[in-house]
Design a protein around this motif. Structure first.
Motif, PDB file in Angstrom:
ATOM      1  N   ASN A  22      33.940 -17.464   4.557  1.00 27.82           N
ATOM      2  CA  ASN A  22      35.354 -17.153   4.287  1.00 27.82           C
ATOM      3  C   ASN A  22      36.109 -17.175   5.621  1.00 27.82           C
ATOM      4  OD1 ASN A  22      34.662 -14.684   5.455  1.00 27.82           O
ATOM      5  ND2 ASN A  22      35.886 -13.497   4.009  1.00 27.82           N
ATOM      6  N   HIS A  23      37.371 -16.832   5.592  1.00 32.14           N
ATOM      7  CA  HIS A  23      38.217 -17.054   6.761  1.00 32.14           C
ATOM      8  C   HIS A  23      37.895 -16.160   7.942  1.00 32.14           C
ATOM      9  CE1 HIS A  23      40.915 -19.863   4.692  1.00 32.14           C
ATOM     10  NE2 HIS A  23      40.585 -19.171   3.622  1.00 32.14           N
ATOM     11  N   THR A  24      37.242 -15.021   7.666  1.00 29.33           N
ATOM     12  CA  THR A  24      36.877 -14.148   8.778  1.00 29.33           C
ATOM     13  C   THR A  24      35.413 -14.328   9.155  1.00 29.33           C
ATOM     14  OG1 THR A  24      36.248 -12.383   7.270  1.00 29.33           O
ATOM     15  CG2 THR A  24      38.522 -12.377   8.092  1.00 29.33           C
ATOM     16  N   GLY A  25      34.655 -14.962   8.292  1.00 24.06           N
ATOM     17  CA  GLY A  25      33.232 -15.120   8.547  1.00 24.06           C
ATOM     18  C   GLY A  25      32.422 -13.935   8.075  1.00 24.06           C
ATOM     19  N   GLU A  26      33.106 -12.971   7.484  1.00 24.76           N
ATOM     20  CA  GLU A  26      32.395 -11.792   7.012  1.00 24.76           C
ATOM     21  C   GLU A  26      31.572 -12.120   5.763  1.00 24.76           C
ATOM     22  OE1 GLU A  26      34.895  -9.009   5.130  1.00 24.76           O
ATOM     23  OE2 GLU A  26      33.258  -7.612   4.703  1.00 24.76           O
ATOM     24  N   LEU A  27      32.074 -13.054   4.989  1.00 20.29           N
ATOM     25  CA  LEU A  27      31.382 -13.421   3.757  1.00 20.29           C
ATOM     26  C   LEU A  27      30.928 -14.867   3.811  1.00 20.29           C
ATOM     27  CD1 LEU A  27      33.806 -11.831   1.143  1.00 20.29           C
ATOM     28  CD2 LEU A  27      31.677 -10.856   1.983  1.00 20.29           C
ATOM     29  N   LEU A  28      29.804 -15.114   3.178  1.00 17.60           N
ATOM     30  CA  LEU A  28      29.251 -16.463   3.102  1.00 17.60           C
ATOM     31  C   LEU A  28      28.868 -16.712   1.653  1.00 17.60           C
ATOM     32  CD1 LEU A  28      28.021 -19.032   4.476  1.00 17.60           C
ATOM     33  CD2 LEU A  28      25.922 -17.722   4.767  1.00 17.60           C
ATOM     34  N   ALA A  29      29.413 -17.761   1.068  1.00 21.74           N
ATOM     35  CA  ALA A  29      29.116 -18.056  -0.334  1.00 21.74           C
ATOM     36  C   ALA A  29      28.283 -19.321  -0.445  1.00 21.74           C
ATOM     37  CB  ALA A  29      30.411 -18.230  -1.123  1.00 21.74           C
ATOM     38  N   THR A  30      27.326 -19.303  -1.361  1.00 21.91           N
ATOM     39  CA  THR A  30      26.570 -20.511  -1.655  1.00 21.91           C
ATOM     40  C   THR A  30      26.624 -20.756  -3.158  1.00 21.91           C
ATOM     41  OG1 THR A  30      24.465 -19.360  -2.018  1.00 21.91           O
ATOM     42  CG2 THR A  30      24.937 -20.064   0.225  1.00 21.91           C
ATOM     43  N   GLY A  31      26.631 -22.035  -3.514  1.00 19.79           N
ATOM     44  CA  GLY A  31      26.568 -22.406  -4.924  1.00 19.79           C
ATOM     45  C   GLY A  31      25.319 -23.238  -5.118  1.00 19.79           C
ATOM     46  N   ASP A  32      24.764 -23.205  -6.317  1.00 19.60           N
ATOM     47  CA  ASP A  32      23.565 -24.001  -6.534  1.00 19.60           C
ATOM     48  C   ASP A  32      23.679 -24.873  -7.776  1.00 19.60           C
ATOM     49  OD1 ASP A  32      21.603 -21.123  -7.691  1.00 19.60           O
ATOM     50  OD2 ASP A  32      22.971 -22.434  -8.792  1.00 19.60           O
ATOM     51  N   LYS A  33      22.627 -25.631  -8.010  1.00 15.88           N
ATOM     52  CA  LYS A  33      22.647 -26.585  -9.121  1.00 15.88           C
ATOM     53  C   LYS A  33      22.636 -25.891 -10.468  1.00 15.88           C
ATOM     54  CE  LYS A  33      21.032 -31.190  -8.369  1.00 15.88           C
ATOM     55  NZ  LYS A  33      19.989 -32.169  -8.606  1.00 15.88           N
ATOM     56  N   GLY A  34      22.187 -24.662 -10.475  1.00 12.50           N
ATOM     57  CA  GLY A  34      22.137 -23.927 -11.737  1.00 12.50           C
ATOM     58  C   GLY A  34      23.437 -23.242 -12.075  1.00 12.50           C
ATOM     59  N   GLY A  35      24.469 -23.498 -11.279  1.00 12.37           N
ATOM     60  CA  GLY A  35      25.773 -22.937 -11.587  1.00 12.37           C
ATOM     61  C   GLY A  35      25.981 -21.530 -11.065  1.00 12.37           C
ATOM     62  N   ARG A  36      25.048 -21.058 -10.242  1.00 14.48           N
ATOM     63  CA  ARG A  36      25.199 -19.693  -9.725  1.00 14.48           C
ATOM     64  C   ARG A  36      25.872 -19.688  -8.362  1.00 14.48           C
ATOM     65  NH1 ARG A  36      19.124 -18.943 -11.014  1.00 14.48           N
ATOM     66  NH2 ARG A  36      19.288 -20.625  -9.487  1.00 14.48           N
ATOM     67  N   VAL A  37      26.543 -18.582  -8.093  1.00 13.85           N
ATOM     68  CA  VAL A  37      27.136 -18.369  -6.777  1.00 13.85           C
ATOM     69  C   VAL A  37      26.513 -17.105  -6.199  1.00 13.85           C
ATOM     70  CG1 VAL A  37      29.248 -17.769  -5.538  1.00 13.85           C
ATOM     71  CG2 VAL A  37      29.303 -19.503  -7.320  1.00 13.85           C
ATOM     72  N   VAL A  38      26.090 -17.190  -4.940  1.00  7.50           N
ATOM     73  CA  VAL A  38      25.580 -16.005  -4.256  1.00  7.50           C
ATOM     74  C   VAL A  38      26.478 -15.758  -3.055  1.00  7.50           C
ATOM     75  CG1 VAL A  38      23.636 -14.949  -3.062  1.00  7.50           C
ATOM     76  CG2 VAL A  38      23.212 -16.551  -4.938  1.00  7.50           C
ATOM     77  N   ILE A  39      26.979 -14.543  -2.946  1.00  7.75           N
ATOM     78  CA  ILE A  39      27.830 -14.190  -1.810  1.00  7.75           C
ATOM     79  C   ILE A  39      27.049 -13.255  -0.897  1.00  7.75           C
ATOM     80  CG2 ILE A  39      30.009 -13.176  -1.074  1.00  7.75           C
ATOM     81  CD1 ILE A  39      31.125 -13.734  -3.818  1.00  7.75           C
ATOM     82  N   PHE A  40      27.018 -13.609   0.370  1.00 10.25           N
ATOM     83  CA  PHE A  40      26.385 -12.768   1.387  1.00 10.25           C
ATOM     84  C   PHE A  40      27.492 -12.090   2.193  1.00 10.25           C
ATOM     85  CE2 PHE A  40      22.049 -14.404   1.045  1.00 10.25           C
ATOM     86  CZ  PHE A  40      22.262 -15.614   0.410  1.00 10.25           C
ATOM     87  N   GLN A  41      27.200 -10.848   2.600  1.00 13.26           N
ATOM     88  CA  GLN A  41      28.167 -10.150   3.434  1.00 13.26           C
ATOM     89  C   GLN A  41      27.504  -9.750   4.736  1.00 13.26           C
ATOM     90  OE1 GLN A  41      29.253  -6.110   2.427  1.00 13.26           O
ATOM     91  NE2 GLN A  41      31.409  -6.550   2.803  1.00 13.26           N
ATOM     92  N   ARG A  42      28.247  -9.904   5.798  1.00 16.32           N
ATOM     93  CA  ARG A  42      27.672  -9.563   7.092  1.00 16.32           C
ATOM     94  C   ARG A  42      27.743  -8.069   7.297  1.00 16.32           C
ATOM     95  NH1 ARG A  42      29.547 -11.760  13.005  1.00 16.32           N
ATOM     96  NH2 ARG A  42      27.505 -11.602  13.996  1.00 16.32           N
ATOM     97  N   GLU A  43      26.637  -7.505   7.693  1.00 19.58           N
ATOM     98  CA  GLU A  43      26.616  -6.076   7.952  1.00 19.58           C
ATOM     99  C   GLU A  43      27.456  -5.764   9.168  1.00 19.58           C
ATOM    100  OE1 GLU A  43      24.897  -5.222   4.689  1.00 19.58           O
ATOM    101  OE2 GLU A  43      25.426  -3.672   6.141  1.00 19.58           O
ATOM    102  N   PRO A  44      28.268  -4.742   9.085  1.00 16.08           N
ATOM    103  CA  PRO A  44      29.081  -4.403  10.260  1.00 16.08           C
ATOM    104  C   PRO A  44      28.198  -3.852  11.364  1.00 16.08           C
ATOM    105  CG  PRO A  44      29.401  -2.794   8.516  1.00 16.08           C
ATOM    106  CD  PRO A  44      28.531  -3.853   7.944  1.00 16.08           C
ATOM    107  N   GLU A  45      28.649  -3.992  12.572  1.00 16.23           N
ATOM    108  CA  GLU A  45      27.860  -3.491  13.688  1.00 16.23           C
ATOM    109  C   GLU A  45      27.776  -1.981  13.622  1.00 16.23           C
ATOM    110  OE1 GLU A  45      30.167  -6.800  16.216  1.00 16.23           O
ATOM    111  OE2 GLU A  45      29.664  -4.947  17.243  1.00 16.23           O
ATOM    112  N   SER A  46      26.632  -1.511  13.958  1.00 16.61           N
ATOM    113  CA  SER A  46      26.465  -0.062  13.955  1.00 16.61           C
ATOM    114  C   SER A  46      25.520   0.314  15.083  1.00 16.61           C
ATOM    115  CB  SER A  46      25.901   0.389  12.606  1.00 16.61           C
ATOM    116  OG  SER A  46      25.179   1.583  12.748  1.00 16.61           O
ATOM    117  N   LYS A  47      25.903   1.282  15.822  1.00 17.62           N
ATOM    118  CA  LYS A  47      25.058   1.661  16.952  1.00 17.62           C
ATOM    119  C   LYS A  47      23.791   2.357  16.505  1.00 17.62           C
ATOM    120  CE  LYS A  47      28.985   1.884  19.985  1.00 17.62           C
ATOM    121  NZ  LYS A  47      30.116   2.714  20.364  1.00 17.62           N
TER     122      LYS A  47
END
Lengths: 456, 273
Positions: free
Chosen positions: A42-67
């Protein structure tokens, strides 16, 4: 060809890529439906989406930094999975409509929710992704389970309060843009005005308003009156990142057409035609096929365009139509193998291409799970491999080399040993950082710049 | 060039395989002068005893392309971009063959009424109507319409012989590109493919005519089809159908193996009626 890693921002030349994470099943369990067909940050890079041949979408989210947990920073975890498209049957034509997700495009975020467009061959859908981490408790008329209370038991009034709950990610289809295309949709692109978007099939491009689903406006139509005269199709299209009136579309003959929607309602007449004259010394029966553009991407600046054809990636300056300003050979060693590649249909593979955030490096996939990066400033390039065997977590990726006879170094791969079933068609680059997502069949590889990851 | 022991998709086996030769021939647009020591093929040609002629190579490419176009009808919905690119390649080859005079020679052999200047359109390439009297060098195939009341397929039955029984106007919709009426396109082309493969195996070099010499003209004789008096056993399961069908709108030459259940069903209906 230098083998030093490339990909850093200007001023920082060397980047060491290392495998950050790998998602997917092992090779023995691959089913066709799991094959990834598109990848998009996505536009901030926080989310990453993938689509597959089976019609599914998987969205990944980047974990925020944490000390507190230094090791899990920057990891992309599964945020949501949903079935975007189902297989359909067109009874009128006796044809199946594949549920494969061809493209996903994120809308710029305008409120707490995230929205994305996903499309298969025929139908585009707008999905809204929302989070719910609180829920109201203490209703007057309902009890905790939602059943209506017996009014006689209500003796006092209370104001419901929001109490925290486990995070729930909800995805709902907000719009379905159907019946707009007779031919197969190959690209979608959201306009910078954030109100409209376009969808392109083999012969036509439609303009939609994000809020209106029952009609679209046809802006390009290259269907000939007599289908026998058809010799050219649309292969990809994209809106300009800054100018909401400009868009480009590429063709199977290797040309790019920049169109201005202010000029006329139907943009069949281009404003600019970008075409490189054919090199007569390289002419063969396959010249046209390998010149077909499989992907076109504007640079982030909007000044340049990147195109991918079968053997090269080219950078075009919007101000110069006669030829590209840069041409990079992706796998020129295949030039003498074109007939075999034609026979096994590999010559029709559609590779995508990508810019990095600063438009200084371009990336594209190849065969044998190789992907290539070209640094526009230093003119250095590198070949890397996305495979389980050669990628240990946090280990720096070793550059690969394909030898074409003559001297062969250790670890080189000969052209004849390349695995043409392992093709990297879909790649994406984080909009700002040196993080790349590579789809290799059913596996999603995320590589990061080692320096980048160590900083966290 | 050595083959690797590693498993994988190895495309190139031996140096002298036809595929490999084709690759080297077409690498740099080599037309006539194949053996004049162009640098990029020198190394690869070393050790070859004999290299097939350019014409044979070109013919192989043409055959391969035509097969690919035929196969596109078997898919769920053909990839239009791929089909267009293949059809353009075929056109290119045919243009060159016309300029060479190769095309002309073959046409003259077949019939005296060859239309030499006319290049095969993409429509015909995929629908393969071999119109009578014109030696268009395309493989013919039969369109097996599942809908027996569909008269549209009539136009596809055209004679190879000079006796014209039916000459229906070409159905503009029965077109490789069109999606609106895919029933014709999705018909069973197995028989024609068999023909193509057969002739490809048997053909001699430089004998394009041989591509079609094995085609049994009687298949396309509508009279024969109508009366169902085919003695040729190639009809197989289809002759049962022929003897019942009063509307012989279909060319019965299709190999009905894959549609046998449907045929049975249809025959049942016809018998019962």
């Amino acid at each position: 060809m230098s083998q030093k890693p490339v990909g850093g921002p200007p001023g920082e030349e060397e980047v060491d890529w290392c495998l950050y994470q790998l998602n997917g099943t092992t090779e023995f369990e691959v089913s066709e439906a799991d094959i990834i067909s598109t990848v998009e940050f996505n536009h901030t890079g926080e989310l990453l989406a993938t689509g597959d041949k089976g019609g599914r979408v998987v969205i990944f989210q980047r974990e925020p930094e944490s000390k507190n947990e230094p090791h899990s920073q920057g990891e992309y975890n599964v945020y949501s999975t949903f079935q975007s498209h189902e297989p359909e049957f067109d009874y009128l034509k006796s044809l199946e409509i594949e549920e494969k997700i061809n493209k996903i495009k994120w809308l710029p975020q305008q409120n707490a929710a995230h929205s994305l467009l996903s499309t298969n061959d025929k139908t585009i859908k707008l999905w809204k992704v929302t989070e719910r981490d609180k829920r109201p408790e203490g209703y007057n008329l309902k009890d905790e389970e939602g059943k209506l209370k017996d009014l006689s038991t209500v003796t006092s009034l209370q104001v419901p309060v929001l109490k925290p709950m486990d995070l729930m990610v909800e995805v709902s289809p907000r719009r379905i843009f159907a019946n707009g295309h007779t031919y197969h949709i190959n690209s979608i692109s959201v306009n910078s005005d954030c109100e409209t978007y376009m969808s392109a099939d083999d012969l036509r491009i439609n303009l939609w308003h994000l809020a209106i689903t029952d009609r679209s406006f046809n802006i390009v139509d290259i269907k000939p009156a007599n289908m026998e005269d058809l010799t050219e199709v649309i292969t990809a299209s994209e809106f300009h990142p800054n100018h909401c009136n400009l868009f480009v579309y590429s063709s199977s003959k290797g040309s790019l057409r920049l169109c201005d929607m202010r000029a006329s309602a139907l943009c069949d007449k281009h404003s600019k035609l970008f075409e490189e004259p054919e090199d007569p010394s390289n002419r063969s029966f396959f010249s046209e096929i390998i010149s077909s553009v499989s992907d076109v991407k504007f640079s982030h600046s909007g000044r340049f365009m990147l195109t991918r054809d079968y053997l090269t990636v080219k950078v075009w300056d919007l101000n110069m139509e006669t030829k590209p300003i840069e041409t990079y050979q992706v796998h020129d060693y295949l030039r003498s193998k074109l007939c075999s590649l034609y026979e096994n249909d590999c010559i029709f593979d559609k590779f995508e291409c990508a810019w990095n955030g600063s438009d200084s490096v371009i990336m594209t996939g190849a065969y044998n799970n190789f992907f290539r990066m070209f640094d526009r400033n230093t003119k250095r390039d590198v070949t890397l491999e996305a495979s389980r065997e050669s990628s240990k977590p946090r280990a720096i990726l070793k550059p690969r080399r394909v030898c074409v006879g003559g001297k062969r170094r250790k670890d080189d791969i000969s052209v004849d040993s390349l695995d043409f079933t392992k093709k990297i068609l879909h790649t994406a680059w984080h909009p700002a950082e040196n993080i790349i997502a590579i789809a290799a069949t059913n596996n999603l590889y995320i590589f990061q710049d080692k320096v980048n990851s160590e900083m966290h | 060039m050595e083959t690797d022991d590693r498993e994988g998709n190895r495309m190139w086996e031996e140096d002298s395989s036809p595929k490999h030769l084709l690759d080297t021939m077409f690498a740099r647009g080599i037309k006539r002068k194949c053996f004049d020591g162009e640098e990029d093929i020198e190394g690869t040609l070393a050790g070859f005893k004999s290299v097939p002629s350019y014409n044979l190579q070109r013919q192989s490419l043409l055959d391969m392309s035509l097969v690919k176009l035929q196969l596109c009808h078997m898919l769920v919905e053909p990839n239009l971009c791929r089909s267009v690119l293949i059809a353009n390649t075929v056109r290119q080859i045919q243009e060159e063959m016309t300029q060479d005079g190769t095309w002309q020679v073959i046409n003259a052999q077949n019939t005296g009424q060859a239309s030499l200047d006319r290049l095969v359109s993409s429509d015909i390439l995929c629908r393969s109507t071999k119109e009578q009297g014109e030696g268009k060098l395309v493989p013919s195939y039969s369109s097996f319409s599942k809908d027996f009341e569909d008269i549209q397929s009539q136009d596809i039955i055209s004679d190879l012989s000079t006796v014209a029984s039916v000459q229906a106007p070409r159905n503009p919709q029965s077109n490789v590109w069109e999606m609106e009426n895919p029933q014709e396109n999705r018909g069973n082309f197995q028989k024609s493919l068999d023909q193509i493969f057969e002739t490809l195996e048997n053909k001699n070099p430089n004998s394009v005519e041989d591509l079609f010499s094995d085609v049994d003209n009687s298949y396309y004789d509508l009279d024969t089809v109508l009366t169902g008096m085919m003695s040729n056993t190639k009809m197989g399961h289809c002759d049962v159908l022929e003897s019942f069908s009063s509307q012989t709108t279909t060319n019965s030459n299709s190999n009905c193996k894959s549609d046998i259940n449907e045929l049975d069903h249809i025959v049942e209906i016809l018998v019962e009626s």
